[in-house]
Design an enzyme around this catalytic site. Structure first.
Site, mmCIF file in Angstrom:
data_model
loop_
_atom_site.group_PDB
_atom_site.id
_atom_site.type_symbol
_atom_site.label_atom_id
_atom_site.label_comp_id
_atom_site.label_asym_id
_atom_site.label_seq_id
_atom_site.Cartn_x
_atom_site.Cartn_y
_atom_site.Cartn_z
ATOM 1 C CG ASP A 104 8.307 0.495 -1.682
ATOM 2 O OD1 ASP A 104 9.842 0.289 -1.566
ATOM 3 O OD2 ASP A 104 7.812 1.495 -1.983
ATOM 4 C CE LYS A 105 9.325 -8.412 -4.978
ATOM 5 N NZ LYS A 105 8.656 -9.427 -5.382
#
Length: 243
Positions: A104-105
């Site tokens: 995820d980011k």
């Protein structure tokens, strides 16, 4: 004959799952017509995505690319070029590639990229039990109860996480080895137990490690790494029906 989604993924255009999305969104044609999911492709069929032909690749995969990339925080694991900070623009590789799985980011660390669509699900499917190791920092001191609950299974996303190996390495940090890939799994597990993740780094996928890569750098997998990878996934299922 082979299924259309496999044909597209084998060309290195995208993964099989993404190929299905392209077909459903009518971006794929076969001999000038919109196909159905499950359509099979023969040697004489012409397959196009967004009007551009995608051609079959050598059976020996001599043109396949396998990269290890140290993803920095802020990069999004998507091939959609319209999304700012997408991983394709970040890597700037000369051939079309796509990530195997996601980070995820806000997370960082090792992610593999390839144009070999056949290998993606073999690595990702949880029942294949391929390990991924993470270093995790949290916002308060770790307790024995926290370690015990994390290792034995935590209820998230309408399931209970599989038992896993976990080792404390600092007052507020631990290493954890997962064989699952649930959405934001480690963050959700920690949140359930009252902790917030302040940093999450993936250090290893199976036998492949960062090996000194700085954030934003990538390297080709070595021959030894690639040979072991192919050996490790040779009996892995690609889909649930293959299991």
């Amino acid at each position: 004959m082979k299924r259309l989604n496999k044909y597209i993924s084998d060309t290195g255009f995208c993964s099989r799952r993404e190929a299905d999305k392209l077909i459903e969104s009518l971006r794929v044609t076969v001999n000038g017509r919109a196909p159905e999911l499950g359509t099979k492709i023969g040697d004489d069929d012409v397959v196009c995505v967004d009007g551009k032909e995608v051609k079959a690749v050598p059976e020996n995969k001599s043109d396949r690319v396998y990269l290890a990339y140290n993803k920095p925080v802020g990069i999004t694991c998507t091939t959609e070029r319209k999304i700012k900070g997408n991983i394709v623009d970040a890597v700037k590789y000369k051939q079309r590639i796509f990530p195997i799985g996601r980070l995820d980011k806000p997370s960082e660390g090792l992610i593999l990229l390839t144009n070999d669509g056949d290998i993606v699900n073999k690595i990702l499917r949880a029942e294949n039990a391929h390990e991924k190791q993470y270093r995790v920092n949290v916002d308060k001191p770790i307790t024995p109860m926290f370690l015990n609950k994390m290792s034995s299974g935590v209820p998230i996303l309408d399931t209970i996480t599989l038992p896993c190996d976990i080792k404390q390495v600092g007052k507020t940090s631990f290493d954890i080895v997962l064989t699952q890939g649930l959405n934001r799994q480690i963050r959700r597990m920690c949140e359930y137990l009252g902790y917030n993740v302040t940093r999450l780094i993936r250090k290893r996928i199976m036998h492949i490690k960062l090996d000194g890569l700085k954030a934003g750098q990538y390297r080709q997998l070595s021959d030894d790494e690639l040979n072991q990878l192919n050996n490790d996934v040779v009996h892995s299922s690609k889909t649930a029906r293959d299991s």
